[in-house]
Scaffold this active site. Sequence first.
Site, PDB file in Angstrom:
ATOM      1  N   LEU A 111       0.889  -1.001   0.070  1.00 31.37           N
ATOM      2  CA  LEU A 111      -0.131   0.119  -0.018  1.00 31.37           C
ATOM      3  C   LEU A 111       0.951   1.216  -0.091  1.00 31.37           C
ATOM      4  CD1 LEU A 111      -2.751  -0.765   2.591  1.00 31.37           C
ATOM      5  CD2 LEU A 111      -2.893  -1.041   0.387  1.00 31.37           C
ATOM      6  N   ASP A 112       0.369   2.395  -0.577  1.00 34.25           N
ATOM      7  CA  ASP A 112       1.425   3.655  -0.904  1.00 34.25           C
ATOM      8  C   ASP A 112       1.176   4.082   0.574  1.00 34.25           C
ATOM      9  OD1 ASP A 112       1.719   3.438  -3.710  1.00 34.25           O
ATOM     10  OD2 ASP A 112      -0.055   4.731  -3.756  1.00 34.25           O
ATOM     11  N   ARG A 113       2.425   4.668   0.775  1.00 35.38           N
ATOM     12  CA  ARG A 113       2.659   5.285   2.373  1.00 35.38           C
ATOM     13  C   ARG A 113       1.518   6.073   2.976  1.00 35.38           C
ATOM     14  NH1 ARG A 113       6.813   7.663   5.620  1.00 35.38           N
ATOM     15  NH2 ARG A 113       6.390   9.641   6.112  1.00 35.38           N
TER      16      ARG A 113
END
Length: 273
Positions: A111-113
């Site tokens: 998942l993106d940051r």
Amino acid sequence: MKFSVKCNKETTLSELLSSNLPLSKDHIKKLLAQKEVKIGGKRNSDGTAKVVSGDFVEVFVPQSFIEELPSVVYEDDDVLIADKPIRTEVEPALVELLKGDRKYLRAVHRLDRNTTGLIVLAKNERAYDELTNAIKERNLDKYYYALVCGCVKDGSHRAYLFKDEKKSVCIVSSSSKPGYKEIITETKLLERKGELSLLEVKLVTGRTHQIRAHLAFLGAPVLGDCKYGNDELNKKYKKRYQQLIAYKIIFKNLSALQHLNEKVFVSNRKIID
């Protein structure tokens, strides 16, 4: 709590810590001042110090410095499903925050940051192999809530995505080109809120930044997205991070982990505009 961060490109020590760990700038300054940071085993208190690709940075972080800890939604002997907070990289931060006494813990997807929500981690090699294969075979259904600017038609959307490694951005095209990979994203309108829309998004393929880049390409960028979004509306609604939650996961057609088949796991997070 000890974190180890590997540098992948030349940057400063402060930037490396800021981009990989869920820490405020003030907390990073305090850790540097207290000489809790090491580069290659040597203590360093200079945030402007250069780190280059291949450098390993170690830092001891008091738990009180972590803004939000991840929660465990489900766990058995093979699998752990966590609810990831914002501003937390999957590796090393999320894995280290969850590992504890567990001998093996490895994320099977990303998942993106600044995307929150559910992420699946394997607790042994057998589980890791089956789960990564399940993703390749599209046997792990991942659903998201996305608050977007504008709207997009319900249905399945097909396009092609190119990942520009140098610029750290993804480019979407309606036609196939060399270096571009097919992406398929399904959307369903849940609620219209003036110039904003709440969508349920299902990933059929799972490319880097797929939802964010694809929705922007379709004319409905995710609110708060600083890379692909609408700066004017981001400022109007005072959103600094993408309003995107990985809210539901469904497993299917697993063999060694068949006890997970058809089970539905849901995050308690909600998008608030």
